[in-house]
Design a protein around this motif. Structure first.
Motif: not given
Length: 277
Positions: A184-188
């Protein structure tokens, strides 16, 4: 439903909280209610009501909404939520947020974790939860809420400053919070990297030269032409604005950007890592 104890060393927050406390007490007394009766009416105990009215506790928005309704204040008590919104967070966070609001350009290098302005709520919670000695649950939630609140400057659609972020590749490979949180952090990061006012670069681990080994820092360039540097170390943080220091920091940041991948290359790496996570 009530925030933690107020910081007695935070004079600004203390003044606001005491002013709100006096108003709440005056409204209650004008309504002819004891603390016990008032607490029962809004769903809180007498002890908590007393703590709020003595300025020892910061009332949450739900408390003020309930008080407004019971006291028939017509929105006047509920309006105090705005006064408490900023002081709810630690002074250090408020000071940084004010500086960020004055900035025309924000530059950040981080070699340990993803910059706070870019963190998802789940990632931020995992970062704060790893602290030793650990925070209490209330402290943890307060820090997470403060971090997310600061991110409004990135999300806003008006008066955006320019952002330049350089992240060490290690921050993208370190599975803080586990694979799901990191995905989710990489998507952000992938979303933010596509914003027109953001340059996001990654300093790869295979680079033989890395001018950011001294640690993470930020440089804020303000509207009046001044600059402010921010650096953090265990148990302490430092803010400096002297021309000699900020010029040196600006030079270091320029070198780090030159050592990093281009924004396009960095986005490709982020996408690659997201697929692997």
């Amino acid at each position: 439903m009530i925030d933690g104890d107020t910081d007695l060393d935070d004079e600004e927050a203390g003044a606001v909280v005491r002013a709100v406390a006096r108003q709440l007490k005056l409204w209650r007394e004008a309504a002819g209610l004891t603390q016990t009766e008032f607490g029962r009416a809004i769903g809180y105990g007498e002890e908590l009501v007393s703590s709020v009215e003595r300025g020892r506790r910061i009332p949450r928005p739900e408390y003020l909404d309930a008080a407004d309704e019971v006291l028939g204040a017509g929105g006047k008590v509920a309006a105090m939520k705005e006064e408490l919104a900023e002081v709810r967070y630690p002074k250090k966070v408020r000071d940084v947020k004010r500086l960020e609001a004055e900035a025309v350009e924000i530059c950040s290098y981080n070699n340990s974790v993803v910059d706070g302005l870019l963190q998802t709520e789940e990632y931020a919670r995992a970062v704060f939860a790893s602290r030793r000695p650990p925070y209490t649950e209330d402290q943890l939630e307060q820090h997470v809420a403060a971090r997310i609140a600061r991110q409004a400057i990135v999300r806003t659609t008006t008066a955006k400053p320019l952002f330049s972020f350089v992240l060490c590749e290690a921050t993208l490979r370190r599975l803080i919070g586990g694979k799901v949180v990191m995905r989710g952090q990489l998507e952000r990061l992938s979303e933010v990297a596509r914003l027109r006012n953001v340059d996001l670069q990654v300093l790869p681990l295979h680079r033989e030269e890395n001018s950011g080994l001294d640690g993470s820092f930020r440089l804020l360039k303000l509207r009046d032409g001044a600059a402010v540097g921010l650096s953090e170390a265990p148990l302490t943080s430092r803010v400096f604005s002297g021309p000699k220091e900020t010029t040196a920091l600006d030079m270091r940041y320029g070198i780090i950007r030159a050592q990093a991948l281009t924004p396009r290359e960095s986005l490709d790496l982020i996408e690659k890592l997201r697929g692997e996570t």
